[in-house]
Design a protein around this motif. Sequence first.
Motif, PDB file in Angstrom:
ATOM      1  N   THR A 113     -50.617   9.876  17.444  1.00  0.00           N
ATOM      2  CA  THR A 113     -49.252  10.699  16.766  1.00  0.00           C
ATOM      3  C   THR A 113     -48.215  10.534  17.754  1.00  0.00           C
ATOM      4  OG1 THR A 113     -51.284  12.159  16.143  1.00  0.00           O
ATOM      5  CG2 THR A 113     -48.854  12.975  16.149  1.00  0.00           C
ATOM      6  N   LYS A 167     -44.087  14.314  16.875  1.00  0.00           N
ATOM      7  CA  LYS A 167     -44.667  15.358  16.170  1.00  0.00           C
ATOM      8  C   LYS A 167     -45.652  16.183  17.279  1.00  0.00           C
ATOM      9  CE  LYS A 167     -47.815  15.316  12.407  1.00  0.00           C
ATOM     10  NZ  LYS A 167     -48.505  14.859  11.296  1.00  0.00           N
ATOM     11  N   ILE A 168     -46.078  15.549  18.220  1.00  0.00           N
ATOM     12  CA  ILE A 168     -46.849  16.271  19.224  1.00  0.00           C
ATOM     13  C   ILE A 168     -46.184  17.410  19.941  1.00  0.00           C
ATOM     14  CG2 ILE A 168     -47.879  16.097  21.735  1.00  0.00           C
ATOM     15  CD1 ILE A 168     -48.696  13.195  21.056  1.00  0.00           C
ATOM     16  N   ARG A 216     -43.284  18.998  18.662  1.00  0.00           N
ATOM     17  CA  ARG A 216     -43.159  19.785  17.434  1.00  0.00           C
ATOM     18  C   ARG A 216     -44.200  20.862  17.380  1.00  0.00           C
ATOM     19  NH1 ARG A 216     -42.672  17.110  12.392  1.00  0.00           N
ATOM     20  NH2 ARG A 216     -41.497  15.815  13.599  1.00  0.00           N
ATOM     21  N   THR A 217     -45.512  20.117  17.416  1.00  0.00           N
ATOM     22  CA  THR A 217     -46.587  20.738  17.162  1.00  0.00           C
ATOM     23  C   THR A 217     -47.170  21.643  18.278  1.00  0.00           C
ATOM     24  OG1 THR A 217     -47.758  18.959  15.827  1.00  0.00           O
ATOM     25  CG2 THR A 217     -49.354  20.686  16.720  1.00  0.00           C
ATOM     26  N   LEU A 218     -46.887  21.146  19.548  1.00  0.00           N
ATOM     27  CA  LEU A 218     -47.442  22.285  20.827  1.00  0.00           C
ATOM     28  C   LEU A 218     -46.382  23.146  21.246  1.00  0.00           C
ATOM     29  CD1 LEU A 218     -49.411  19.454  22.923  1.00  0.00           C
ATOM     30  CD2 LEU A 218     -50.224  21.128  21.370  1.00  0.00           C
ATOM     31  N   ALA A 255     -53.059  22.268  13.520  1.00  0.00           N
ATOM     32  CA  ALA A 255     -52.711  21.082  13.963  1.00  0.00           C
ATOM     33  C   ALA A 255     -52.846  20.955  15.429  1.00  0.00           C
ATOM     34  CB  ALA A 255     -51.251  21.045  13.692  1.00  0.00           C
ATOM     35  N   ALA A 256     -52.521  21.869  16.549  1.00  0.00           N
ATOM     36  CA  ALA A 256     -52.617  21.857  17.847  1.00  0.00           C
ATOM     37  C   ALA A 256     -54.162  21.649  18.180  1.00  0.00           C
ATOM     38  CB  ALA A 256     -51.981  22.844  18.551  1.00  0.00           C
ATOM     39  N   LYS A 284     -56.283  20.080  16.342  1.00  0.00           N
ATOM     40  CA  LYS A 284     -56.712  18.691  16.148  1.00  0.00           C
ATOM     41  C   LYS A 284     -56.144  17.812  17.142  1.00  0.00           C
ATOM     42  CE  LYS A 284     -56.123  14.962  12.742  1.00  0.00           C
ATOM     43  NZ  LYS A 284     -56.219  13.891  13.710  1.00  0.00           N
ATOM     44  N   LEU A 285     -54.943  18.137  17.806  1.00  0.00           N
ATOM     45  CA  LEU A 285     -54.249  17.106  18.727  1.00  0.00           C
ATOM     46  C   LEU A 285     -55.173  17.084  19.983  1.00  0.00           C
ATOM     47  CD1 LEU A 285     -50.677  17.714  18.707  1.00  0.00           C
ATOM     48  CD2 LEU A 285     -51.810  15.573  18.337  1.00  0.00           C
TER      49      LEU A 285
END
Length: 164
Positions: free
Chosen positions: A118, A122-123, A125-127, A151-152, A154-155
């Motif tokens: 990723t 995007k990381i 923004r997600t976290l 989403a977090a 999944k990361l």
Amino acid sequence: MVERAEKIADGTRPMKKDRFVKIDGASKGVDWDLVEQHRQRAGLKGYVTNLPIATMDGAGIIAAYHDLWQVEASFRMAKSDLRARPIFHRQRESIEAHITVVFAALAISRYLQDATGTSIKKIVRTLRTVRSATIEINGQHLTLDPEIPKAAQKLLHDLDRDGH
């Protein structure tokens, strides 16, 4: 460029900084020797280095040059996604500390990108929304655990799957 030089030489175009124009006193003309030199070198690319051949051969230098885009992409990522901007320090320790922090963030970002597949944008923004808090009430500390969106999760799963 040759056409522009010819137009300047015959007076149909005003004089500018054109490559193949040769000026002799008051007359202007096309520098045909220079045109021919450039035609001979058209399509060739040269690499200049101070490394001895024992350190790296020509193929290695070309391969390293081809990887230069990754360095440039890293600096763009540090400026945009990591929001690392130039800070004007005066003391050597401050300068070195700033560079260390930026490069550590860059190294971690590269690792996260490789491990998760990723982009760092995007990381981040997600976290960004994942936060915890510690509150002190009457001398007691209360820790609030973050709510972790899908989403977090999944990361984090992708990182755990990577074995790190």
